[in-house]
Design an enzyme around this catalytic site. Structure first.
Site, PDB file in Angstrom:
ATOM      1  N   HIS A  97       0.858  -1.191   0.000  1.00 55.22           N
ATOM      2  CA  HIS A  97       0.000   0.000   0.000  1.00 55.22           C
ATOM      3  C   HIS A  97       0.895   1.242   0.000  1.00 55.22           C
ATOM      4  O   HIS A  97       1.964   1.249   0.626  1.00 55.22           O
ATOM      5  CB  HIS A  97      -0.901  -0.011   1.236  1.00 55.22           C
ATOM      6  CG  HIS A  97      -1.992   1.004   1.158  1.00 55.22           C
ATOM      7  ND1 HIS A  97      -1.754   2.331   1.406  1.00 55.22           N
ATOM      8  CD2 HIS A  97      -3.298   0.907   0.816  1.00 55.22           C
ATOM      9  CE1 HIS A  97      -2.892   3.010   1.231  1.00 55.22           C
ATOM     10  NE2 HIS A  97      -3.836   2.167   0.875  1.00 55.22           N
ATOM     11  N   GLU A  99       0.771   3.893   1.569  1.00 64.10           N
ATOM     12  CA  GLU A  99       1.092   4.410   2.905  1.00 64.10           C
ATOM     13  C   GLU A  99       2.251   3.626   3.523  1.00 64.10           C
ATOM     14  O   GLU A  99       3.086   4.183   4.229  1.00 64.10           O
ATOM     15  CB  GLU A  99      -0.164   4.363   3.791  1.00 64.10           C
ATOM     16  CG  GLU A  99      -1.176   5.410   3.349  1.00 64.10           C
ATOM     17  CD  GLU A  99      -2.628   5.055   3.626  1.00 64.10           C
ATOM     18  OE1 GLU A  99      -2.906   4.131   4.398  1.00 64.10           O
ATOM     19  OE2 GLU A  99      -3.504   5.726   3.016  1.00 64.10           O
ATOM     20  N   GLY A 175      -7.569   8.888  -0.445  1.00 62.12           N
ATOM     21  CA  GLY A 175      -7.995   9.685   0.699  1.00 62.12           C
ATOM     22  C   GLY A 175      -8.068  11.169   0.411  1.00 62.12           C
ATOM     23  O   GLY A 175      -8.182  11.977   1.329  1.00 62.12           O
ATOM     24  N   SER A 215     -10.365   7.013  -3.408  1.00 61.91           N
ATOM     25  CA  SER A 215     -11.597   7.788  -3.240  1.00 61.91           C
ATOM     26  C   SER A 215     -12.780   7.211  -4.004  1.00 61.91           C
ATOM     27  O   SER A 215     -13.616   7.957  -4.511  1.00 61.91           O
ATOM     28  CB  SER A 215     -11.350   9.265  -3.625  1.00 61.91           C
ATOM     29  OG  SER A 215     -10.366   9.829  -2.779  1.00 61.91           O
TER      30      SER A 215
HETATM   31  C1  PEP Z   1      -6.824   2.952   0.121  1.00 59.45           C
HETATM   32  O1  PEP Z   1      -6.234   3.388   1.087  1.00 59.45           O
HETATM   33  O2  PEP Z   1      -6.519   1.834  -0.334  1.00 59.45           O
HETATM   34  C2  PEP Z   1      -7.856   3.774  -0.471  1.00 59.45           C
HETATM   35  C3  PEP Z   1      -8.252   3.497  -1.682  1.00 59.45           C
HETATM   36  O3  PEP Z   1      -8.338   4.794   0.303  1.00 59.45           O
HETATM   37  P1  PEP Z   1      -9.543   5.786  -0.060  1.00 59.45           P
HETATM   38  O4  PEP Z   1     -10.670   4.932  -0.604  1.00 59.45           O
HETATM   39  O5  PEP Z   1      -9.919   6.433   1.242  1.00 59.45           O
HETATM   40  O6  PEP Z   1      -9.027   6.746  -1.064  1.00 59.45           O
END
Ligand code: PEP
Length: 252
Positions: A97, A99, A175, A215
């Site tokens: 991911h 992050e 996000g 998102s």
């Molecule tokens: C994610 O973290 O994998 C993700 C897609 O987050 P979000 O849907 O909040 O953008």
């Protein structure tokens, strides 16, 4: 036919009680999951066993962890191994991911080791790839993603690759409320599939599930999931609200 998957990535959110409530609300939402449709829930580590209990015997529901360590076992305080995840009933593990790549400096090479350990322990990796905003602005996103795939996945043989789910998650869309347009998502998913076809052959590439993440929400999931190479989504924020996640699951 490749599977259609919608996966919930709770990240570091919710108490155990809130997580239980969320799963129970989802189970009570009357989701229609015909053959080949899967819902995957990725709670924080301490809730894995509980969520496993809640979803066991619920056809179409599967459990994922959000990460595992790149070594088999040993003196790595605070880390969790692929074998441990399998032993508590995880079916999938999210790897790479953005992050994790950004805040924990995970490299493509380290992710290749995690992929191997996940597969060796019977876990299906959900391998995340995707470019940052400056790469998208420079229009070099294809080369960027191709390198991520090559350095973390291309040591696998075809049988192993077929266990991997790929999640394309443009970092600028995670996000942020900014979603890739359906065309941008389709273009990248088709590119990824073409890369896989060039390396493993078209039959293998056609079998690989490629998810979109960034998102995604009830208002845009239908359009995204209608793209021929988008096989579902990896959902962050919207997976924390049962009604929103349920609506996304039903968007095919
Ligand atoms: C994610 O973290 O994998 C993700 C897609 O987050 P979000 O849907 O909040 O953008």
């Amino acid at each position: 036919m490749r599977k259609k998957i919608v996966a919930a990535n709770w990240k570091m959110n919710l108490t155990l009680e809130q997580g239980e409530q969320l799963v129970n609300d989802l189970l009570g939402a009357g989701l229609q999951l015909p053959e080949g449709r899967e819902v995957v829930i990725a709670p924080p580590f301490p809730y894995l066993l509980k969520v496993k209990q809640l979803i066991s015997n619920k056809p179409g529901f599967f459990l994922a962890a959000q990460n595992c360590y790149s070594e088999k076992s040993g003196a790595y305080t605070g880390e969790v191994s692929a074998e441990m995840l399998r032993s508590v009933g995880a079916d999938f593990v999210i790897l790479g991911h953005s992050e994790r790549r950004e805040y924990f400096s995970e490299s493509n090479a380290q992710l290749a080791k995690k992929i191997d350990l996940a597969l060796a322990n019977g876990l299906k990796p959900i391998f995340c790839c995707g470019e940052p905003l400056e790469v998208r602005k420079a229009e070099t996103q294809n080369a960027y993603v191709a390198k991520q795939l090559a350095e973390s996945l291309y040591h696998l043989d075809a049988a192993a690759l077929k266990q991997v789910v790929i999640a394309y998650e443009p970092i600028w869309a995670i996000g942020t409320g900014l979603t890739a347009s359906a065309q941008q998502a389709q273009d990248m998913h088709a590119f990824i599939r073409a890369e896989l076809a060039a390396k493993y052959g078209d039959a293998v590439a056609q079998d690989i599930t490629i998810l979109y993440g960034g998102s995604a929400k009830p208002g845009n999931a239908k359009e995204l999931f209608a793209c021929p190479d988008v096989d579902g989504g990896l959902i962050g924020g919207a997976s924390l609200v049962a009604a929103d996640f349920a609506a996304i699951v039903q968007s095919f």
